[in-house]
Design a protein around this motif. Sequence first.
Motif, PDB file in Angstrom:
ATOM      1  N   HIS A 187       0.862  -1.189   0.000  1.00 39.94           N
ATOM      2  CA  HIS A 187       0.000   0.000   0.000  1.00 39.94           C
ATOM      3  C   HIS A 187       0.894   1.233   0.000  1.00 39.94           C
ATOM      4  O   HIS A 187       1.498   1.578   1.017  1.00 39.94           O
ATOM      5  N   ARG A 188       0.962   1.889  -1.152  1.00 44.35           N
ATOM      6  CA  ARG A 188       1.845   3.046  -1.313  1.00 44.35           C
ATOM      7  C   ARG A 188       1.214   4.327  -0.798  1.00 44.35           C
ATOM      8  O   ARG A 188       1.905   5.332  -0.603  1.00 44.35           O
ATOM      9  N   THR A 189      -0.104   4.331  -0.628  1.00 44.93           N
ATOM     10  CA  THR A 189      -0.815   5.480  -0.062  1.00 44.93           C
ATOM     11  C   THR A 189      -1.546   5.011   1.193  1.00 44.93           C
ATOM     12  O   THR A 189      -1.858   3.821   1.331  1.00 44.93           O
ATOM     13  N   PRO A 190      -1.844   5.907   2.111  1.00 46.88           N
ATOM     14  CA  PRO A 190      -2.461   5.493   3.375  1.00 46.88           C
ATOM     15  C   PRO A 190      -3.797   4.784   3.159  1.00 46.88           C
ATOM     16  O   PRO A 190      -4.623   5.209   2.343  1.00 46.88           O
ATOM     17  N   VAL A 191      -4.004   3.704   3.907  1.00 50.31           N
ATOM     18  CA  VAL A 191      -5.259   2.963   3.865  1.00 50.31           C
ATOM     19  C   VAL A 191      -5.497   2.390   5.250  1.00 50.31           C
ATOM     20  O   VAL A 191      -4.565   1.938   5.918  1.00 50.31           O
ATOM     21  N   ASP A 192      -6.738   2.427   5.709  1.00 49.88           N
ATOM     22  CA  ASP A 192      -7.086   1.888   7.009  1.00 49.88           C
ATOM     23  C   ASP A 192      -6.803   0.386   7.024  1.00 49.88           C
ATOM     24  O   ASP A 192      -7.148  -0.325   6.077  1.00 49.88           O
ATOM     25  N   PRO A 193      -6.177  -0.136   8.075  1.00 46.18           N
ATOM     26  CA  PRO A 193      -5.875  -1.567   8.116  1.00 46.18           C
ATOM     27  C   PRO A 193      -7.099  -2.463   7.966  1.00 46.18           C
ATOM     28  O   PRO A 193      -6.996  -3.553   7.391  1.00 46.18           O
ATOM     29  N   ASP A 194      -8.252  -2.028   8.475  1.00 46.79           N
ATOM     30  CA  ASP A 194      -9.460  -2.837   8.311  1.00 46.79           C
ATOM     31  C   ASP A 194      -9.822  -2.983   6.837  1.00 46.79           C
ATOM     32  O   ASP A 194     -10.240  -4.056   6.388  1.00 46.79           O
ATOM     33  N   VAL A 195      -9.660  -1.900   6.082  1.00 51.64           N
ATOM     34  CA  VAL A 195      -9.944  -1.943   4.639  1.00 51.64           C
ATOM     35  C   VAL A 195      -8.863  -2.737   3.916  1.00 51.64           C
ATOM     36  O   VAL A 195      -9.151  -3.541   3.025  1.00 51.64           O
ATOM     37  N   ALA A 196      -7.613  -2.541   4.309  1.00 58.14           N
ATOM     38  CA  ALA A 196      -6.517  -3.288   3.681  1.00 58.14           C
ATOM     39  C   ALA A 196      -6.696  -4.788   3.878  1.00 58.14           C
ATOM     40  O   ALA A 196      -6.289  -5.588   3.029  1.00 58.14           O
ATOM     41  N   ALA A 197      -7.329  -5.185   4.985  1.00 64.07           N
ATOM     42  CA  ALA A 197      -7.527  -6.605   5.265  1.00 64.07           C
ATOM     43  C   ALA A 197      -8.517  -7.255   4.317  1.00 64.07           C
ATOM     44  O   ALA A 197      -8.511  -8.479   4.162  1.00 64.07           O
ATOM     45  N   ILE A 198      -9.373  -6.467   3.679  1.00 65.64           N
ATOM     46  CA  ILE A 198     -10.401  -7.047   2.807  1.00 65.64           C
ATOM     47  C   ILE A 198     -10.130  -6.736   1.341  1.00 65.64           C
ATOM     48  O   ILE A 198     -11.048  -6.739   0.519  1.00 65.64           O
ATOM     49  N   PHE A 199      -8.868  -6.508   0.996  1.00 67.40           N
ATOM     50  CA  PHE A 199      -8.545  -6.275  -0.413  1.00 67.40           C
ATOM     51  C   PHE A 199      -8.823  -7.506  -1.272  1.00 67.40           C
ATOM     52  O   PHE A 199      -9.138  -7.376  -2.456  1.00 67.40           O
ATOM     53  N   ASP A 200      -8.702  -8.691  -0.703  1.00 69.53           N
ATOM     54  CA  ASP A 200      -9.002  -9.912  -1.464  1.00 69.53           C
ATOM     55  C   ASP A 200     -10.469  -9.922  -1.915  1.00 69.53           C
ATOM     56  O   ASP A 200     -10.748 -10.002  -3.127  1.00 69.53           O
ATOM     57  N   PRO A 201     -11.461  -9.845  -1.012  1.00 67.62           N
ATOM     58  CA  PRO A 201     -12.849  -9.830  -1.483  1.00 67.62           C
ATOM     59  C   PRO A 201     -13.211  -8.549  -2.218  1.00 67.62           C
ATOM     60  O   PRO A 201     -14.043  -8.570  -3.136  1.00 67.62           O
ATOM     61  N   PHE A 202     -12.599  -7.431  -1.831  1.00 62.18           N
ATOM     62  CA  PHE A 202     -12.805  -6.196  -2.576  1.00 62.18           C
ATOM     63  C   PHE A 202     -12.374  -6.391  -4.022  1.00 62.18           C
ATOM     64  O   PHE A 202     -13.028  -5.921  -4.962  1.00 62.18           O
ATOM     65  N   GLY A 203     -11.291  -7.136  -4.208  1.00 60.67           N
ATOM     66  CA  GLY A 203     -10.839  -7.431  -5.571  1.00 60.67           C
ATOM     67  C   GLY A 203     -11.843  -8.250  -6.351  1.00 60.67           C
ATOM     68  O   GLY A 203     -12.028  -8.044  -7.554  1.00 60.67           O
ATOM     69  N   ASN A 204     -12.504  -9.217  -5.681  1.00 58.02           N
ATOM     70  CA  ASN A 204     -13.563  -9.962  -6.361  1.00 58.02           C
ATOM     71  C   ASN A 204     -14.659  -9.028  -6.845  1.00 58.02           C
ATOM     72  O   ASN A 204     -15.185  -9.167  -7.953  1.00 58.02           O
ATOM     73  N   ALA A 205     -15.030  -8.089  -5.970  1.00 57.75           N
ATOM     74  CA  ALA A 205     -16.089  -7.139  -6.320  1.00 57.75           C
ATOM     75  C   ALA A 205     -15.671  -6.250  -7.483  1.00 57.75           C
ATOM     76  O   ALA A 205     -16.453  -6.011  -8.423  1.00 57.75           O
ATOM     77  N   VAL A 206     -14.440  -5.748  -7.425  1.00 63.09           N
ATOM     78  CA  VAL A 206     -13.959  -4.849  -8.488  1.00 63.09           C
ATOM     79  C   VAL A 206     -13.812  -5.598  -9.805  1.00 63.09           C
ATOM     80  O   VAL A 206     -14.198  -5.098 -10.868  1.00 63.09           O
ATOM     81  N   HIS A 207     -13.244  -6.800  -9.754  1.00 64.80           N
ATOM     82  CA  HIS A 207     -13.105  -7.607 -10.968  1.00 64.80           C
ATOM     83  C   HIS A 207     -14.468  -7.822 -11.626  1.00 64.80           C
ATOM     84  O   HIS A 207     -14.623  -7.679 -12.846  1.00 64.80           O
ATOM     85  N   THR A 208     -15.468  -8.153 -10.807  1.00 63.11           N
ATOM     86  CA  THR A 208     -16.807  -8.395 -11.347  1.00 63.11           C
ATOM     87  C   THR A 208     -17.430  -7.111 -11.884  1.00 63.11           C
ATOM     88  O   THR A 208     -17.957  -7.074 -13.000  1.00 63.11           O
ATOM     89  N   ALA A 209     -17.352  -6.047 -11.088  1.00 64.70           N
ATOM     90  CA  ALA A 209     -18.026  -4.802 -11.459  1.00 64.70           C
ATOM     91  C   ALA A 209     -17.418  -4.141 -12.687  1.00 64.70           C
ATOM     92  O   ALA A 209     -18.122  -3.478 -13.459  1.00 64.70           O
ATOM     93  N   LEU A 210     -16.115  -4.317 -12.887  1.00 59.04           N
ATOM     94  CA  LEU A 210     -15.453  -3.663 -14.018  1.00 59.04           C
ATOM     95  C   LEU A 210     -15.356  -4.553 -15.248  1.00 59.04           C
ATOM     96  O   LEU A 210     -14.726  -4.178 -16.235  1.00 59.04           O
ATOM     97  N   THR A 211     -16.001  -5.719 -15.209  1.00 61.86           N
ATOM     98  CA  THR A 211     -15.935  -6.628 -16.351  1.00 61.86           C
ATOM     99  C   THR A 211     -16.588  -6.026 -17.583  1.00 61.86           C
ATOM    100  O   THR A 211     -16.093  -6.173 -18.709  1.00 61.86           O
ATOM    101  N   PHE A 212     -17.707  -5.334 -17.390  1.00 60.54           N
ATOM    102  CA  PHE A 212     -18.417  -4.688 -18.502  1.00 60.54           C
ATOM    103  C   PHE A 212     -18.542  -3.193 -18.226  1.00 60.54           C
ATOM    104  O   PHE A 212     -18.639  -2.791 -17.060  1.00 60.54           O
TER     105      PHE A 212
END
Length: 342
Positions: free
Chosen positions: A135-160
């Motif tokens: 994390h090159r810019t500040p991010v709350d550790p609670d949010v940083a902990a859920i980057f894996d599922p957040f990535g699932n959401a982003v991958h899905t949402a940005l598909t189309f």
Amino acid sequence: MKALVKERAEPGLRLADVPEPVVGAGEVLIRVLRTGICGTDLHIRGFDAWARQTLRPPLIVGHEFCGEVVEIAPGVEDVAIGDLVSGEGHLVCGKCRNCMAGRRHLCRNTVGLGVNRDGAFAEYVTLPASNVWVHRTPVDPDVAAIFDPFGNAVHTALTFPMVGEDVLITGAGPIGLMAAAVATHIGARNVVVTDVSPERLALASKLGVNLALNVAERSIADGMHELGLREGFDVGLEMSGNPRALRDMIANMTHGGRIAMLGLPAEEFAVDFSTVVTSMLTIKGIYGREMYETWYSMSVLLEKGLDLSPVITDRFSHRDFDAAFDTAASGKTGKVIMDWTA
């Protein structure tokens, strides 16, 4: 060190004392700060049919985490001691056709952190440096902990493409909620989220969706009428794995509509392919995150003001893991975080 371990081929987990992991070639050692509980972890604790087939106990579980780098192997570059990092939990072979072509998220030889090798529900975890996201810019550790599922959401949402489109999201679990936040943030015209949990639909409303629809009480067609939609939804994000949800989505898509399907069904089910054909629908399966374009997109979305804090609803010490798992299994919450420093 303390770690949550699946010791035997039976339901349950135990907080046990285990040896600290040793850094191997090309790896880093991370002191875990926070972890998130995933549906996969619930399957592992319950030791259902999938877990019985997949796991080889004893195993340290968990794959959603953030932490601080405390040791790096010789030759590792671009990762430094003291960095706040999250981890890509899919470890790929690097040698198959897809890996060699840069499509690492499609590696047929993927090894899952906390599933096929010891995971992150522990005070320390090792990971190949190539799987570490700094994390090159500040991010709350609670949010940083859920980057894996957040990535699932982003991958899905940005598909189309979604700008100006009418979007239907079936399933208001944590990943569905994060996908709703992304869709709203990037400029969808209408975002409708469906579920049967009043608590999770209330969370969806806090994220600014146009309509949080309880499909136990009203139909998707009712929701379309309320919003003045006449031709159906342009983009569908199926996040529930529920057969009825996908069938209802297909029935309410516009001609030429596009569906990204992340929800994992428990078993095979019938689909109205006549409508898929005659309406010329596109259905694309989504699994994991694109390495590492999705991770870049996640960081930029947060830099540009996307707020995930409403999705995180419960926090526990790792010592209270049973209560944390029970809360996550209730189906009424957003994301549940465990603190490994408390």
